[in-house]
Structures are given as structure tokens and as C-alpha cells.
Design a protein around this motif. Structure first.
Motif, PDB file in Angstrom:
ATOM      1  N   ALA A  38       0.990  -1.298   0.144  1.00 20.36           N
ATOM      2  CA  ALA A  38      -0.102  -0.358   0.206  1.00 20.36           C
ATOM      3  C   ALA A  38       1.136   0.691  -0.064  1.00 20.36           C
ATOM      4  N   MET A  39       1.619   1.285   0.963  1.00 17.34           N
ATOM      5  CA  MET A  39       3.017   2.247   0.894  1.00 17.34           C
ATOM      6  C   MET A  39       4.589   2.175   1.326  1.00 17.34           C
ATOM      7  N   THR A  40       5.255   2.822   1.240  1.00 13.40           N
ATOM      8  CA  THR A  40       6.586   1.976   2.511  1.00 13.40           C
ATOM      9  C   THR A  40       6.850   3.491   3.245  1.00 13.40           C
ATOM     10  N   TRP A  44       6.344   1.236  10.200  1.00 14.67           N
ATOM     11  CA  TRP A  44       6.136  -0.764   9.880  1.00 14.67           C
ATOM     12  C   TRP A  44       5.838  -1.015   8.661  1.00 14.67           C
ATOM     13  N   ARG A  45       5.758  -0.244   7.409  1.00 12.29           N
ATOM     14  CA  ARG A  45       5.681  -0.872   6.335  1.00 12.29           C
ATOM     15  C   ARG A  45       7.303  -1.311   5.403  1.00 12.29           C
ATOM     16  N   ARG A  46       8.189  -0.792   6.309  1.00 11.58           N
ATOM     17  CA  ARG A  46       9.645  -0.763   5.744  1.00 11.58           C
ATOM     18  C   ARG A  46       9.940  -2.420   6.492  1.00 11.58           C
ATOM     19  N   VAL A 118      -3.045  -9.070   3.090  1.00 11.09           N
ATOM     20  CA  VAL A 118      -1.974  -8.960   4.631  1.00 11.09           C
ATOM     21  C   VAL A 118      -2.644  -7.894   5.127  1.00 11.09           C
ATOM     22  N   ASP A 119      -2.866  -7.716   6.134  1.00 12.41           N
ATOM     23  CA  ASP A 119      -3.211  -6.432   6.851  1.00 12.41           C
ATOM     24  C   ASP A 119      -4.142  -5.786   6.912  1.00 12.41           C
ATOM     25  N   ARG A 120      -4.555  -5.747   5.110  1.00  9.67           N
ATOM     26  CA  ARG A 120      -5.539  -5.375   5.293  1.00  9.67           C
ATOM     27  C   ARG A 120      -6.236  -5.653   3.925  1.00  9.67           C
ATOM     28  N   GLU A 171     -12.428  -2.604  11.751  1.00  8.37           N
ATOM     29  CA  GLU A 171     -13.186  -3.198  12.630  1.00  8.37           C
ATOM     30  C   GLU A 171     -11.955  -3.373  13.830  1.00  8.37           C
ATOM     31  N   ARG A 172     -10.736  -2.044  13.900  1.00 10.34           N
ATOM     32  CA  ARG A 172     -10.910  -1.480  15.899  1.00 10.34           C
ATOM     33  C   ARG A 172     -11.250  -0.583  15.752  1.00 10.34           C
ATOM     34  N   THR A 173     -12.228   0.082  14.983  1.00 10.94           N
ATOM     35  CA  THR A 173     -13.350   1.099  16.002  1.00 10.94           C
ATOM     36  C   THR A 173     -14.511  -0.566  16.329  1.00 10.94           C
ATOM     37  N   ASP A 195      -5.641   9.255   8.635  1.00 10.14           N
ATOM     38  CA  ASP A 195      -5.958   8.288   7.415  1.00 10.14           C
ATOM     39  C   ASP A 195      -4.059   8.059   7.903  1.00 10.14           C
ATOM     40  N   TRP A 196      -4.498   7.355   9.223  1.00 11.13           N
ATOM     41  CA  TRP A 196      -3.300   6.705   9.750  1.00 11.13           C
ATOM     42  C   TRP A 196      -1.352   7.563  10.047  1.00 11.13           C
ATOM     43  N   GLU A 197      -1.619   8.784   9.850  1.00  9.49           N
ATOM     44  CA  GLU A 197      -0.374   9.865   9.434  1.00  9.49           C
ATOM     45  C   GLU A 197      -0.841  11.096  10.353  1.00  9.49           C
ATOM     46  N   ALA A 220      -5.569   5.758  19.721  1.00  4.85           N
ATOM     47  CA  ALA A 220      -5.075   6.580  18.260  1.00  4.85           C
ATOM     48  C   ALA A 220      -5.206   5.018  17.841  1.00  4.85           C
ATOM     49  N   HIS A 221      -5.951   4.521  16.593  1.00  6.11           N
ATOM     50  CA  HIS A 221      -5.706   3.231  15.829  1.00  6.11           C
ATOM     51  C   HIS A 221      -4.302   3.234  15.338  1.00  6.11           C
ATOM     52  N   ASN A 222      -3.060   4.063  15.699  1.00  8.00           N
ATOM     53  CA  ASN A 222      -1.959   3.368  15.316  1.00  8.00           C
ATOM     54  C   ASN A 222      -0.958   4.363  16.148  1.00  8.00           C
ATOM     55  N   ASP A 223       0.868   3.479  16.083  1.00  3.64           N
ATOM     56  CA  ASP A 223       1.278   4.455  17.679  1.00  3.64           C
ATOM     57  C   ASP A 223       1.537   5.989  17.024  1.00  3.64           C
ATOM     58  N   ARG A 224       1.766   6.181  15.598  1.00  5.20           N
ATOM     59  CA  ARG A 224       2.292   7.702  14.895  1.00  5.20           C
ATOM     60  C   ARG A 224       1.145   8.572  15.314  1.00  5.20           C
ATOM     61  N   MET A 225       0.018   8.375  15.077  1.00  2.00           N
ATOM     62  CA  MET A 225      -1.271   8.889  15.363  1.00  2.00           C
ATOM     63  C   MET A 225      -1.175   9.605  17.059  1.00  2.00           C
ATOM     64  N   VAL A 247      -1.271   1.761  18.531  1.00  2.00           N
ATOM     65  CA  VAL A 247      -1.228   0.161  18.261  1.00  2.00           C
ATOM     66  C   VAL A 247       0.163   0.185  16.929  1.00  2.00           C
ATOM     67  N   ASP A 248       0.807  -0.636  16.949  1.00  2.00           N
ATOM     68  CA  ASP A 248       1.715  -1.229  16.183  1.00  2.00           C
ATOM     69  C   ASP A 248       2.793  -1.761  17.143  1.00  2.00           C
ATOM     70  N   GLY A 249       3.030  -1.360  18.316  1.00  2.00           N
ATOM     71  CA  GLY A 249       4.218  -1.985  19.174  1.00  2.00           C
ATOM     72  C   GLY A 249       4.955  -2.245  18.327  1.00  2.00           C
ATOM     73  N   LEU A 270       0.335  -4.133  20.295  1.00  2.00           N
ATOM     74  CA  LEU A 270       1.584  -5.311  18.993  1.00  2.00           C
ATOM     75  C   LEU A 270       0.906  -5.522  18.143  1.00  2.00           C
ATOM     76  N   TYR A 271       1.122  -4.833  17.087  1.00  2.00           N
ATOM     77  CA  TYR A 271       0.482  -5.544  15.641  1.00  2.00           C
ATOM     78  C   TYR A 271       1.326  -5.804  14.562  1.00  2.00           C
ATOM     79  N   PRO A 272       1.840  -7.524  14.753  1.00  2.00           N
ATOM     80  CA  PRO A 272       2.672  -8.088  13.561  1.00  2.00           C
ATOM     81  C   PRO A 272       2.781  -7.149  12.479  1.00  2.00           C
TER      82      PRO A 272
HETATM   83  C1  FRU Z   1       1.702   1.179   8.788  1.00  2.00           C
HETATM   84  C2  FRU Z   1      -0.350   1.343   9.575  1.00  2.00           C
HETATM   85  C3  FRU Z   1       0.161   0.583  10.517  1.00  2.00           C
HETATM   86  C4  FRU Z   1      -1.419   0.514  11.526  1.00  2.00           C
HETATM   87  C5  FRU Z   1      -1.480  -0.088   9.993  1.00  2.00           C
HETATM   88  C6  FRU Z   1      -3.165  -0.550   9.063  1.00  2.00           C
HETATM   89  O1  FRU Z   1       1.772   1.652   7.421  1.00  2.00           O
HETATM   90  O2  FRU Z   1      -0.469   2.812   8.587  1.00  2.00           O
HETATM   91  O3  FRU Z   1       0.834   2.084  11.755  1.00  2.00           O
HETATM   92  O4  FRU Z   1      -1.512  -0.265  12.431  1.00  2.00           O
HETATM   93  O5  FRU Z   1      -0.759   0.556   8.758  1.00  2.00           O
HETATM   94  O6  FRU Z   1      -3.404  -1.060   7.865  1.00  2.00           O
END
Ligand code: FRU
Length: 443
Positions: A38-40, A44-46, A118-120, A171-173, A195-197, A220-225, A247-249, A270-272
Motif C-alpha cells: 500500500a505504501m512504504t 511498520w511498512r518498511r 495481508v494487514d488490510r 474493525e478496530r473501531t 488517515d494513519w499519519e 489512536a488506531h496507530n502509534d504514529r497518530m 497500536v503497532d508496538g 502489538l500489531y505484527p
Molecule cells: C502502517 C499502518 C500501521 C497500521 C496499519 C494498518 O502503514 O498505518 O501503522 O497499524 O498500517 O493497516
């Protein structure tokens, strides 16, 4: 002789070719795995890409092609189309949003390409399998953490959501609300659409907090936010009045675990990434193993109680991964060395074969030349004998010519003498007659 030379050249060329072209590495059949990421632009994506690449590099026959859609849905659709056109054996997809990617994933499935997401997820479960943590469970875990660590009569919460239309956000909501709704003292007082950022939520949060909204928790739905929300609270000097959960850890200096250790976050779920598992799953699918539709990765709450342990564990795992990467690099180097030496050996063998056949050709040539020489000597001898005979005949002809000449010279001489005598007598008689004739005339 000329023909034989050509045959030798041909044999040499084909020998050299057959020795040089028997490359074993070409015989290994490759497994083409495409990954539409989806993006890099975040760690987490890297980390997901890295663990995928590491897992793939442990399997030399895997050829992994990663395409980064850079947060753009149309780009992702185009890239998935390209991977379908490339006829990849398995197409792993991490969709930016569910709905817009559903059709192109279905297209891949219709083209008989298995698609683990994966993931989504995409809509209507129209994919081969899902791999990732259970995002409903993640929402529930976050809510349970809030409830468990709070004995207040009223817990006021702001929920900061990930991108609308992406399955983890929905789903997290869902999971979060399920648990919160069970507790009368807990209430979601505001929701912010992100938007996750972090940049996508900071202004809205600033406005909310400036309006004197009373808040105990921010989920927040992830740690960055979550860290972005903490930054806004600190700006307003109220960061200690609010607890932040993300979320993410991720491990590492900018990761959620460090943020928990630093007291910025109260907790993170933790979101592996599941990068390595995705490759393993792809191989299972190709081996026709039966696999579950949902391949759920385990998750857990990381808070001040276990942040250190988790950090140590992840550091160990990272160290081991680094070691594995080093070993893989060393193996690759050895492999390259082996192939270059192998090629050198092949070239030497080809040259040896050429030298050997040239030697055989030289020996053959020596014998052939000797034979020709003998034939030439014989012809020479014959020519000499014939020349001598010709010389002898020429001499005899010369002698007979000279004899003929002498004979005719003698003969002409014999005729000439009497003829001269006769002629001179005739001349003197005619002179006398002339003289007498004139005398008689005068008389
Ligand atoms: C990474 C991310 C994670 C988040 C996941 C959700 O790009 O934003 O921080 O948990 O995607 O798909």
C-alpha cells in the motif's frame, strides 16, 4: 584437407559451446511472488518489506517483486494489473482501502492467481486468504486496557481513527466500541477521522482540546497518530492529564515500545507485520496445502509492565535477523565465487578441448604432408627422367640437323663448281662471237 579443417573448426566451436552452456542455475525453476504494498513511507511498512525479503532470500528459487503504491489507490490498481499481466504465481496484496481494490483482486483470482491479503482486506472475502492480526481483537484489547487501568466513575475517551474504508480502521473501531459500550462509566466523547499519519489529526485534536473538552484517554488506531496526539497535548501543557494508547508496538528508537518506555504512551497494542509469514503462506498455497481463510497473528498489550521485556525480545529477534542477513550475504558471496570459478573451469575445459583437437589435427596434418611429399618426390623423379630423355632426343635432332646441313652444303658446292666453269666458258664464247661479228661487218 580443406574440408577436414572446417570439420575441426565446427567440432571445436560446438564443444566450447556445449561446455560453456551447461549452466545448472538455469535449471532451477523460479517461483514468482508479487507483492502490492500500500505504501512504504513508515517504519511498520518498511519492517514488513524487510522481513518478507529476508524470508524470500532464504529460498533461492523465490523471485519477489515488490510494488509500492505510495498511498494512491489508482496506482495500486495499475500495479496489481501489471503483476497479473506478469503472471506471478502468487500475488500478495496489502490494499490501501477495501472497496476500490476489490475488483482488481477478483480479476487476479479469476486469472487463477491466488491472492493472500495481508494487514488490510478487500470486500466480501473475495481473496484467497487473510493474514494479519485480528483488528477487532486489537480494538477490544485497547478498550480493556483503558477499563482495567481506571477505577473512575467516568472515563472520557477520544478515538482517533485510521483511514476510513480501510479494514483495520473499521474493525478496530468495532472491537473498541463493543467493549466500551459494555461499561457505563466509559464514553467515547469525540471521534477524529485520520488517515494513519499524525498530520491528518493534529489540527482537529487541537481544536477539540482548545474547546475545553474534558478527556481522560486518547485511543489512536496507530502509534504514529497517538504520538502526534501527545505532541498536541504537550503544546497545550495538558499531556500529563491524558493517557494515550496506540497500536503497532514497533521496536526501535521511533517505535511504540520506546514511546511506552519514555512515558509518552500509556500502552500500545502489538500489531505484527507478518512479512515472513506472508511468504510462508504463499509457499503453502503453491504447494496446494490446505490453508485457513483467516491466518491470525497473535497480538498483546504492551504497557509499562512488559515494555522492557518486549523491547529485549524484539532486540534479540532483530539481532538474529541481522545475523541471518549477514550469513545470507556471505552465502551469496560464496555462491558468486563458486559460479565465477565454475565459469573459469568451463572456459579452461573448453580451451583444453580446443588445444587437444588442434594437436590431433596437427598430427594428422604431419602424416598427410609426409604422404604428399613422397608423392611429390616420385613425380619429381619421373619429371627428371623425362627431361633427360628430352635432352637426349634434342641432341640427336641437333646432330642430324647438322649432318643434313653439311650434306646440302657439300652437294651445292659440287654443283656450283662445274656450273661456274660452264658459265665462264659460255661467257668467253659469247665475247669472242661479239668481237668477230663486228669485224665481218666492217669488211
Ligand atoms: C502502517 C499502518 C500501521 C497500521 C496499519 C494498518 O502503514 O498505518 O501503522 O497499524 O498500517 O493497516
Amino acid at each position: 584437407m580443406k574440408h577436414i579443417r572446417y570439420i575441426f573448426i565446427l567440432i571445436n566451436i560446438s564443444l566450447a559451446f556445449s561446455i560453456l552452456s551447461c549452466d545448472r542455475s538455469k535449471d532451477v525453476e523460479k517461483i514468482h511472488i508479487g507483492f502490492s504494498q500500500a505504501m512504504t513511507n513508515d517504519d511498520w511498512r518498511r519492517s514488513m518489506n524487510n522481513s518478507m525479503e529476508l524470508q524470500a532470500s532464504m529460498n533461492p528459487e523465490i523471485d519477489l517483486q515488490i510494488k509500492d503504491a505510495n498511498y494512491d489507490v489508482l496506482t495500486q490498481i495499475k500495479q496489481i494489473d501489471e503483476l497479473i499481466a506478469d503472471s506471478v504465481d502468487v500475488l500478495i496484496v496489502s490494499p490501501i482501502q477495501s472497496k476500490p481494490i476489490t475488483a482488481v483482486v477478483r480479476k487476479a483470482i479469476n486469472a487463477s492467481i491466488p491472492v493472500p491479503v495481508v494487514d488490510r482486506k478487500t470486500e466480501g472475502q473475495q481473496y484467497t486468504a487473510y493474514l494479519g492480526a485480528d483488528n477487532i481483537e486489537i480494538g477490544r484489547n485497547a478498550a480493556k486496557e483503558i477499563i482495567a487501568s481506571n477505577r473512575k466513575d467516568s472515563i472520557r475517551i477520544i478515538e482517533i481513527r485510521g483511514m476510513a474504508g480501510s479494514s483495520p480502521a473499521e474493525e478496530r473501531t468495532m472491537g473498541f466500541q463493543q467493549v466500551i459500550n459494555q461499561f457505563k462509566n466509559a464514553k467515547i466523547v469525540a471521534k477524529i477521522e485520520g488517515d494513519w499519519e499524525k498530520e491528518s489529526i493534529q489540527e482537529s485534536l487541537r481544536q477539540l482540546l482548545n474547546n475545553d473538552i474534558k478527556v481522560d484517554y486518547v485511543f489512536a488506531h496507530n502509534d504514529r497518530m497517538a504520538v502526534g496526539a501527545w505532541e498536541v497535548a504537550r503544546e497545550l501543557g495538558i499531556e500529563n492529564e491524558i493517557s494515550f494508547i496506540g497500536v503497532d508496538g514497533l521496536a526501535g528508537t521511533n517505535g511504540g515500545i520506546q514511546a511506552v518506555k519514555d512515558g509518552i504512551l500509556k500502552a500500545t497494542v502489538l500489531y505484527p507485520t507478518g512479512g515472513d509469514e506472508a511468504i510462508k503462506l504463499a509457499l503453502k498455497i503453491l504447494d496446494n496445502e490446505s490453508i485457513p481463510k483467516n491466518n491470525i497473528l497473535s497480538t498483546t498489550i504492551i504497557n509499562e509492565l512488559n515494555a522492557d521485556i518486549m523491547n529485549n525480545q524484539f532486540e534479540k529477534i532483530n539481532d538474529q535477523q541481522d545475523q541471518m542477513e549477514e550469513q545470507l550475504a556471505a552465502i551469496k558471496l560464496q555462491e558468486e565465487l563458486y559460479y565465477s570459478q565454475n565459469n573459469l573451469l568451463k572456459i579452461t575445459m573448453a580451451l583444453l578441448a580446443i588445444i587437444l583437437s588442434l594437436t590431433v589435427y596437427s598430427v594428422y596434418s604431419i602424416f598427410a604432408i609426409r604422404k604428399k611429399n613422397r608423392q611429390l618426390e616420385l613425380t619429381n623423379e619421373k619429371v627428371t627422367v623425362q627431361r633427360n630423355q628430352i635432352e637426349k632426343i634434342a641432341k640427336e635432332i641437333k646432330i642430324s640437323n647438322e649432318a643434313k646441313l653439311n650434306f646440302f652444303t657439300g652437294l651445292s658446292h659440287e654443283f656450283k663448281t662445274p656450273l661456274t666453269l660452264i658459265l665462264s666458258s659460255i661467257e668467253s664464247i659469247s665475247d669472242y662471237a661479239k668481237e668477230k661479228g663486228s669485224e665481218w661487218g666492217t669488211k
